[in-house]
Design an enzyme around this catalytic site. Structure first.
Site, PDB file in Angstrom:
ATOM      1  N   ARG A 275      72.718 -25.829 -36.476  1.00  0.00           N
ATOM      2  CA  ARG A 275      71.794 -25.993 -35.365  1.00  0.00           C
ATOM      3  C   ARG A 275      71.142 -24.651 -35.043  1.00  0.00           C
ATOM      4  NH1 ARG A 275      71.316 -30.572 -36.195  1.00  0.00           N
ATOM      5  NH2 ARG A 275      71.657 -32.366 -34.828  1.00  0.00           N
TER       6      ARG A 275
ATOM      7  N   GLU B  99      61.565 -25.554 -32.668  1.00  0.00           N
ATOM      8  CA  GLU B  99      60.997 -26.174 -33.869  1.00  0.00           C
ATOM      9  C   GLU B  99      59.730 -26.946 -33.521  1.00  0.00           C
ATOM     10  OE1 GLU B  99      64.001 -28.497 -35.825  1.00  0.00           O
ATOM     11  OE2 GLU B  99      65.221 -26.745 -36.298  1.00  0.00           O
TER      12      GLU B  99
ATOM     13  N   HIS C 196      63.772 -28.075 -41.533  1.00  0.00           N
ATOM     14  CA  HIS C 196      64.845 -28.948 -41.033  1.00  0.00           C
ATOM     15  C   HIS C 196      65.010 -30.186 -41.929  1.00  0.00           C
ATOM     16  CE1 HIS C 196      67.132 -30.027 -37.094  1.00  0.00           C
ATOM     17  NE2 HIS C 196      67.756 -30.539 -38.148  1.00  0.00           N
TER      18      HIS C 196
END
Length: 317
Positions: free
Chosen positions: A229, A258, A277
């Protein structure tokens, strides 16, 4: 009639597998914005989550009893509201170990063989050897977050001839690790490792765990890889450590914010690999999720409770 809603974009074959686990139920698949909002108030079980449906799912009169998340991390869910409602949450742990481990190794191999630099030279049409090339064999890998993904990463690391150090909350030993420790062993793991891979979930305890002090513990020749994370990393501290050569490189699939802002200095650093991601994504992802969900549905239909991957609200995983 009991109702199940699936939001995860399953194939017809996967949908049929899920339906067959709960014969006689009203099973509805689709995108949240395309479904009648009333279906969410009736849903006892939902696979996936959508902001568009959140208000209806959390209404006092809604029938929601179980949420199957589509990811291993569940920090994006309204956990406090779900706990107050008495709903069970299950995560998708077990779906991601193969692609996540392969993503981490793709980055490690790229740094060792300087593939990230070779790709940049290719774009410039330059034939240019890049100095000393490394090997993974004989190196030490530190895995922070030694769950299912960490264990698969450790298994592959041993096949490469690496020494593997692990860290997990319990400190219990696990297969494929040469040494396992609890949270108190983090600084020693960082100091010994040539590659550090973070696979921790987001919890109150993991926020900015990797700060300036932690990067200072690492070898100047070491690489940091984050497929866990983004919240676990102080991005400013990492950027400074990379810019000043206090660590050799970073492979980053996740970020505090993000997408990473397009003016962020990490984009232009030669010693950084950035991916959007995608570490857990795979052509087999939905099939594995459908299998997990169908198995849990069988248990839920029989006992009123899924059998696997139940999230502890206190731990947030």
């Amino acid at each position: 009639m009991r109702t199940l809603v699936g939001l995860s974009g399953f194939t017809p074959e996967q949908e049929e597998r899920i339906r067959s686990a709960v014969p006689g139920w009203n099973v509805v698949f689709g995108k949240a914005k395309e479904l009648d909002p009333g279906i969410f108030r009736e849903a006892e079980v939902i696979c996936g989550w959508a902001k568009e449906a959140e208000a209806d799912l959390l209404r006092p009169d809604a029938k929601l009893r179980w949420v199957q998340a589509g990811s291993a991390g569940v920090d994006y869910l309204p956990l406090k509201a779900l706990e107050q409602k008495g709903a069970v949450v299950t995560d998708a742990s077990g779906v991601h170990p193969v692609p996540m481990a392969e993503t981490a190794f793709a980055m490690m191999l790229a740094f060792g063989r300087k593939l990230h630099l070779a790709v940049r030279k290719q774009a410039e049409r330059k034939w240019e050897p890049l100095g000393a090339y490394g090997e993974l064999r004989g190196k030490t890998l530190g895995i922070v977050g030694a769950g299912a993904i960490g264990e698969e990463t450790a298994r592959i690391a041993q096949a490469f001839g690496m020494r593997v150090l692990g860290l997990r909350r319990s400190g219990r030993p696990a297969p494929y690790f040469d040494r396992m420790s609890g949270p108190e062993g983090l600084d020693d793991l960082l100091a010994e490792s040539d590659y550090v891979v973070n696979i921790l979930p987001h919890t109150e305890r993991t926020v900015r765990l990797f700060d300036a002090g932690r990067f200072a513990r690492m070898k100047p020749t070491a690489c940091f890889i984050n497929v866990g994370r983004g919240s676990a990393v102080d991005t400013a501290a990492l950027t400074e450590a990379l810019a000043e050569g206090r660590i050799a490189g970073a492979g980053l699939d996740v970020f505090e914010k993000e997408p990473l802002p397009d003016d962020h200095p990490l984009w232009s650093m030669d010693n950084v690999i950035i991916t959007p991601h995608m570490g857990g994504l795979s052509e087999r992802y939905k099939d594995r999720l459908a299998e997990l969900f169908a198995d849990n549905l069988l248990a839920y239909a029989a006992s009123g409770r899924p059998a696997r991957n139940i999230v502890d609200y206190g731990l947030m995983y």
